[in-house]
Design a protein around this motif. Structure first.
Motif, short mmCIF file in Angstrom:
data_model
loop_
_atom_site.label_atom_id
_atom_site.label_comp_id
_atom_site.label_asym_id
_atom_site.label_seq_id
_atom_site.Cartn_x
_atom_site.Cartn_y
_atom_site.Cartn_z
N ASN A 266 0.72 -1.29 -0.04
CA ASN A 266 0.03 0.10 -0.04
C ASN A 266 0.84 1.32 -0.08
O ASN A 266 1.73 1.44 0.79
CB ASN A 266 -0.96 -0.02 1.34
N SER A 267 0.62 2.02 -1.02
CA SER A 267 1.52 3.38 -1.33
C SER A 267 1.51 4.38 0.08
O SER A 267 2.45 4.82 0.33
CB SER A 267 1.13 3.95 -2.42
N SER A 268 0.18 4.59 0.48
CA SER A 268 0.07 5.48 1.53
C SER A 268 0.74 4.80 2.78
O SER A 268 1.46 5.76 3.70
CB SER A 268 -1.47 5.61 1.96
N ASN A 269 0.57 3.54 3.23
CA ASN A 269 1.06 3.14 4.36
C ASN A 269 2.69 3.05 4.10
O ASN A 269 3.27 3.25 5.31
CB ASN A 269 0.59 1.64 4.63
N ARG A 270 3.31 2.85 3.12
CA ARG A 270 4.64 2.93 2.77
C ARG A 270 5.15 4.28 2.96
O ARG A 270 6.07 4.22 3.48
CB ARG A 270 4.82 2.38 1.34
N GLN A 271 4.40 5.31 2.58
CA GLN A 271 5.04 6.61 2.70
C GLN A 271 4.86 7.02 4.24
O GLN A 271 5.96 7.67 4.61
CB GLN A 271 4.02 7.56 1.92
#
Length: 226
Positions: free
Chosen positions: A13-18
């Motif tokens: 997940n890009s949001s969680n990764r950021q």
């Protein structure tokens, strides 16, 4: 209950990764600052995000370049690849060329020429003569341009003066025509013209009449009787 163990793998997940990247990056920089202060250690941290943005920290008592040089000396490994070495050589070449150009510039100014040979002086003289010739040619071109510009300005000025004179004459003609054609002005003109004509006619009639002029004596009893 204790914290659960997190599996170390890429977060999809890009949001969680950021969010995870921001938290752990700040944590690393915080730990680096703490160990630098608490242990008087030289610490340098460089972090690149997947977007290419850089985040770094270096101990206040040193610089990143000093840290890299110390790493090169102690580890025997260089972080510079062949591309960077080529770039370093190119920079050195540019510096040498700049030094030579500075020397040539001083020679053109007449400075530090005592060590030049006769051949070098001849080359320098030829370069100066070529420069003077180019300078004179540029000056002549500038003079011609200024002369042409002045001629154009003078011609435009003459045209404006001619137009102004024509406008002045047309205005005078309009004023004259307006005075002669106005009914009131025409009547005044006719009245004066008629009065002048009548006066001229009376004068001519008196000139032809035999008793037009009589001398009036000072004594009334001495009047001549005809």
């Amino acid at each position: 209950m204790g914290r659960g163990k997190i599996e170390i793998k890429r977060i999809e997940n890009s949001s969680n990764r950021q969010v995870t990247y921001s938290k752990r990056r700040n944590g690393l920089i915080k730990k680096a600052k703490e160990i630098s202060v608490l242990c008087d250690a030289q610490v340098s941290v460089i972090i690149f995000a997947n977007s290419g943005k850089i985040h770094e920290f270096c101990s206040p008592s040193t610089t990143l370049v000093d840290m890299l040089d110390q790493y090169h000396k102690l580890s025997g490994k260089r972080l510079w690849d062949a591309k960077h070495e080529h770039l370093e050589n190119e920079i050195s070449g540019v510096k040498k060329e700049n030094d030579l150009m500075q020397i040539e510039l001083r020679h053109l100014k007449g400075e530090d020429i005592s060590t030049l040979t006769y051949k070098d002086l001849m080359v320098l003289e030829e370069a100066l003569e070529n420069g003077v010739s180019a300078l004179k040619a540029k000056q002549m071109e500038f003079v011609r341009m200024m002369r042409k510009h002045n001629e154009m300005v003078e011609e435009e000025n003459q045209n404006l003066q001619f137009k102004l004179k024509q406008l002045h004459l047309e205005t005078m003609d309009d004023n004259v025509m307006g005075t002669s054609t106005h009914p009131h002005h025409q009547g005044v003109y006719d009245h004066h013209h008629g009065a002048a004509a009548a006066t001229a006619g009376d004068y001519e009639a008196q000139m032809h009449h035999p008793f037009a002029f009589r001398v009036q004596p000072m004594q009334p009893n001495l009047q001549e009787r005809f």
